[in-house]
Each structure stands twice: as structure tokens, then as C-alpha cells.
Design a protein around this motif. Sequence first.
Motif, PDB file in Angstrom:
ATOM      1  N   SER A  34       0.620  -1.048   0.305  1.00  0.00           N
ATOM      2  CA  SER A  34      -0.327  -0.128   0.227  1.00  0.00           C
ATOM      3  C   SER A  34       0.720   1.578   0.089  1.00  0.00           C
ATOM      4  N   VAL A  35       1.609   1.039   0.772  1.00  0.00           N
ATOM      5  CA  VAL A  35       2.715   2.352   0.951  1.00  0.00           C
ATOM      6  C   VAL A  35       3.478   2.706  -0.469  1.00  0.00           C
ATOM      7  N   SER A  36       3.316   1.738  -1.043  1.00  0.00           N
ATOM      8  CA  SER A  36       5.203   1.380  -2.858  1.00  0.00           C
ATOM      9  C   SER A  36       3.903   2.266  -3.422  1.00  0.00           C
ATOM     10  N   SER A  37       2.318   1.682  -3.198  1.00  0.00           N
ATOM     11  CA  SER A  37       1.438   2.304  -4.087  1.00  0.00           C
ATOM     12  C   SER A  37       1.698   3.955  -4.345  1.00  0.00           C
ATOM     13  N   PRO A  97       2.411   1.754   9.603  1.00  0.00           N
ATOM     14  CA  PRO A  97       2.564   2.168  10.154  1.00  0.00           C
ATOM     15  C   PRO A  97       2.561   4.212  10.972  1.00  0.00           C
ATOM     16  N   SER A  98       3.678   3.585  11.230  1.00  0.00           N
ATOM     17  CA  SER A  98       4.411   4.626  11.577  1.00  0.00           C
ATOM     18  C   SER A  98       4.650   5.635  10.736  1.00  0.00           C
ATOM     19  N   LEU A  99       4.586   5.562   9.833  1.00  0.00           N
ATOM     20  CA  LEU A  99       4.258   7.124   8.821  1.00  0.00           C
ATOM     21  C   LEU A  99       3.727   7.097   8.615  1.00  0.00           C
ATOM     22  N   ALA A 100       2.006   7.230   9.209  1.00  0.00           N
ATOM     23  CA  ALA A 100       0.827   8.335  10.081  1.00  0.00           C
ATOM     24  C   ALA A 100       1.672   9.102  10.910  1.00  0.00           C
ATOM     25  N   GLY A 159      -4.161  -3.934  -0.584  1.00  0.00           N
ATOM     26  CA  GLY A 159      -4.023  -3.000  -0.203  1.00  0.00           C
ATOM     27  C   GLY A 159      -3.748  -1.757  -0.628  1.00  0.00           C
ATOM     28  N   PRO A 160      -3.535  -1.544  -2.506  1.00  0.00           N
ATOM     29  CA  PRO A 160      -3.558  -0.160  -3.105  1.00  0.00           C
ATOM     30  C   PRO A 160      -5.297  -0.368  -3.314  1.00  0.00           C
ATOM     31  N   VAL A 161      -6.121  -0.989  -3.157  1.00  0.00           N
ATOM     32  CA  VAL A 161      -7.497  -1.525  -3.754  1.00  0.00           C
ATOM     33  C   VAL A 161      -8.473  -0.246  -1.945  1.00  0.00           C
ATOM     34  N   MET A 185      -4.320   3.769   9.214  1.00  0.00           N
ATOM     35  CA  MET A 185      -5.793   2.399   8.682  1.00  0.00           C
ATOM     36  C   MET A 185      -4.829   0.890   9.025  1.00  0.00           C
ATOM     37  N   LEU A 186      -3.352   1.338   8.683  1.00  0.00           N
ATOM     38  CA  LEU A 186      -2.927   0.082   8.151  1.00  0.00           C
ATOM     39  C   LEU A 186      -1.901  -0.826   8.785  1.00  0.00           C
ATOM     40  N   VAL A 187      -2.361  -0.490  10.249  1.00  0.00           N
ATOM     41  CA  VAL A 187      -2.179  -1.153  11.021  1.00  0.00           C
ATOM     42  C   VAL A 187      -2.884  -2.400  10.978  1.00  0.00           C
ATOM     43  N   ILE A 188      -3.808  -2.548  10.193  1.00  0.00           N
ATOM     44  CA  ILE A 188      -4.993  -2.866  10.758  1.00  0.00           C
ATOM     45  C   ILE A 188      -4.442  -4.702  10.119  1.00  0.00           C
ATOM     46  N   PRO A 189      -3.928  -4.387   8.834  1.00  0.00           N
ATOM     47  CA  PRO A 189      -3.289  -6.001   8.156  1.00  0.00           C
ATOM     48  C   PRO A 189      -2.468  -5.877   9.151  1.00  0.00           C
ATOM     49  N   ALA A 190      -1.116  -5.176   9.105  1.00  0.00           N
ATOM     50  CA  ALA A 190      -0.087  -5.637  10.176  1.00  0.00           C
ATOM     51  C   ALA A 190      -0.522  -6.578  10.945  1.00  0.00           C
ATOM     52  N   LEU A 191      -1.870  -6.165  12.296  1.00  0.00           N
ATOM     53  CA  LEU A 191      -2.037  -7.154  13.092  1.00  0.00           C
ATOM     54  C   LEU A 191      -1.732  -8.945  12.941  1.00  0.00           C
TER      55      LEU A 191
END
Length: 408
Positions: A34-37, A97-100, A159-161, A185-191
Amino acid sequence: MKSNISRRPGRSQAMVFIILFGVVSLFSDMTHESVSSIRGIFLSLVGASAATIGFISGLGELIGYGMRYVFGRMTDRTKHYWPMVILGYALELVAVPSLALIGEHGWIAACVLLVVQRMGKAIKKPAKDTVMSFASFQIGHGKSFAIQEMLDQIGAFLGPVLLYVIMLFKTEGTTFERYSFCFGMLVIPALITMTMLLITKSKFPHPEKFEPTPKEYIPFKMQRRFIFYIIGISLFAFGFIDYSLIVMHLSKEHLFSVEAIPLVYAGAMIVDAVAALVFGWLFDHQGTLALVISTLLSVSFPLLVFGFSATTPVIWGIAMWGVGMGAQESILKAAVASMVPKQSRATGYGIFECSFGLFWFLGSWLLGVLYDYHLSVMIGVSMVAQLAAIPMYILSNRSARQPVSPQN
């Protein structure tokens, strides 16, 4: 019957292991792909230039790949496969997620977190690819890595979707604020990734039992086949343009809306997944010649993406970039498993990925600089370097002394 008994697990258990690890990769890729996109756009928003983006993308790959030799040797010596995998995933998934938390002018902090994310990948990858290769002994190296890559890229698509859907609802605020919210919000798939990883470890605590250990120790040796292969993948890495530069170009040329750009990357990931399956099957039957075919297909992407201002050729170019990525993530790893003995395979993966990362760094840096000054030269350098890899793949294939496919 439990998988931690002395008897070697069979093909069905190997397939379960491959699929479970594929699911882990699916949610992991939902997080970091997601970040790469949008990474290139985000870095430019916080103050980074094209040259800086190219440098950081390359530096991240250099660290992410270069340190794999160190961690590969460490893994071979200790045989602590799971601790290395878990530590690497944890570091990688905390950084994203820390990029937030990054401020509007915090391009240095953003670059540091992206490098930390690549370090996590460096720690996990040799051990992860090695345990995958143990299970692939039962199924076939090309097929196994292709299945894992397909699930991996489904996550890279979702992820990008997910980012696109989030931005549809998160309409207020600047582009920077909307992207920061997405990172949070990416903390959810990370967990979910870490949960699935621990489940997989619990079910298969000793994945090395999938492949029988030779009675005598077989040390790692740089055979001619492997040397030609390393030269080939290094040339490929040097010429393969990082998506950060592509997405920055799409934004600069206003070819797609801010919301649509993650979907473009998602489309590339679908192509990646299909290409991984096709070329994984082809690898089990034709060996490294499969890389020749994939390279011939993907080599046109720099011209299509950077040489035209219309959306149709750009979309075709990004699709060809996806073909190259699919081959890179499936065949390249499968080939190492077929060339290096079990007891020193993590070292083999470390050497392969160290060389790949070094030349990815050098190529990304140079191509990022050329983008600012000589776009046509950048296109030419990228295409020539990729084509130069083909003779090395052919020489590697000819140097093979036995069939590549390990299928039973």
C-alpha cells in the motif's frame, strides 16, 4: 498427526504450509505494498526531489538486500529460522503505520522509516525463502514459489484498493493528510499478519523436516551456473526502474487522479500474480530460460511508461512492469533453491539478494538522476541493462548439469 514429530511431513502438509505462508504474505503485502503504491508521491509531498526518491529507493533496496547475506549466514549457522522470520516481520510492520506520524516537512524521518522497513525485510527474507524452499522440495520449486507469489500479490492488489476506498470516504483535508490517515489504517492488516505468522509457526515449528538432510555436509560453492545467474540478475536489477519513480512520474504528468493512482498499482500487482503462476510453471519445465521470456516481455516498460504522454501506452507499460516483477518474485527465488544445497541455502539466498540489492541501489540512484536531466538516456540505460541479462540466463541454463525441477 502433529508436524513436529521425527517423520518427514508429506506433500499435503507441504501444500498447507505454503498456503499458510502465502496468507501471511498476503496481509503483509496489504501493509507495505500500500505504501509502495504512493511512496513516490508521499516523499515528494514532504519535500524530497526525484534524485532523493531514487536514492532512498535504491538505498532501501541496498540495505534490504545487502544485509541479507549477513542474516543468511547467521540463519545457516544457528538454524533459528522462525526467530529470524518473526523479528523481521515485526520490524517491517511497525515501520509502515508509523509513517502516519510524519510531519509535512518530515522527508528525512519518512526516509528513515522506509529504510527501517527494508531492514526488517532483510532480516526475514533469507530465513523465509529457505523454509519455503524446504516445503517446495515436496511440490516443485517453481510451482511452490509461484503459489506463494500469487497470494502475495493478491495482498499487493488489495492494499492499494484499500487505500482507494479509504480516500473515497476521507475526502476532507490535504492530500498529505489523507495519505497520513491511510498509513495509520494499515495497522489493521499488520496485526493480522503477525497473528497468521504465529499460527503458522505453531502448526509447523520445524519446517526443515519437509526436505531430507544429506548425510554429509555439502558446503556452499560458487559454481559456474550460479555465477552466470548472479551476473544476470544483477544486470536486471540495475535496469529495472523502481515503482517510486514511476508513480512520481504519473503524478507529475497528471496522467491519473490522486485517488486512481493506487488502483494503477493494484492492476500491476494482478499482472504480477498471473505472471508468477505462468512463469513458475514454465521454470519447472524450462529452468532459467523462463527468465529470458519474461525479460523480453518486460523490457519495453520504460519506453511505454516514460516515453509517452497518453494513458493507454502507460497502462501497457505498467502491465509489462508487473510481468517483470512477477518473474522477479517467483522464478528468481526458485532458481536459487535449485542451485544451492539445503544446508547452506540461506547463505545462497543471502549472496543472491545482496548482489541484487547492490545493483538495484546503483541503478535506482543513476536512473533517478537521469530522470531529472536526460529522460531518453534513462529509458535507454534501463532497457539495455535488462537485455544484457539475457545472455547470462542462457549461459546459466547451459551450465546446469541436471534437470532443474525437483518434483517427485
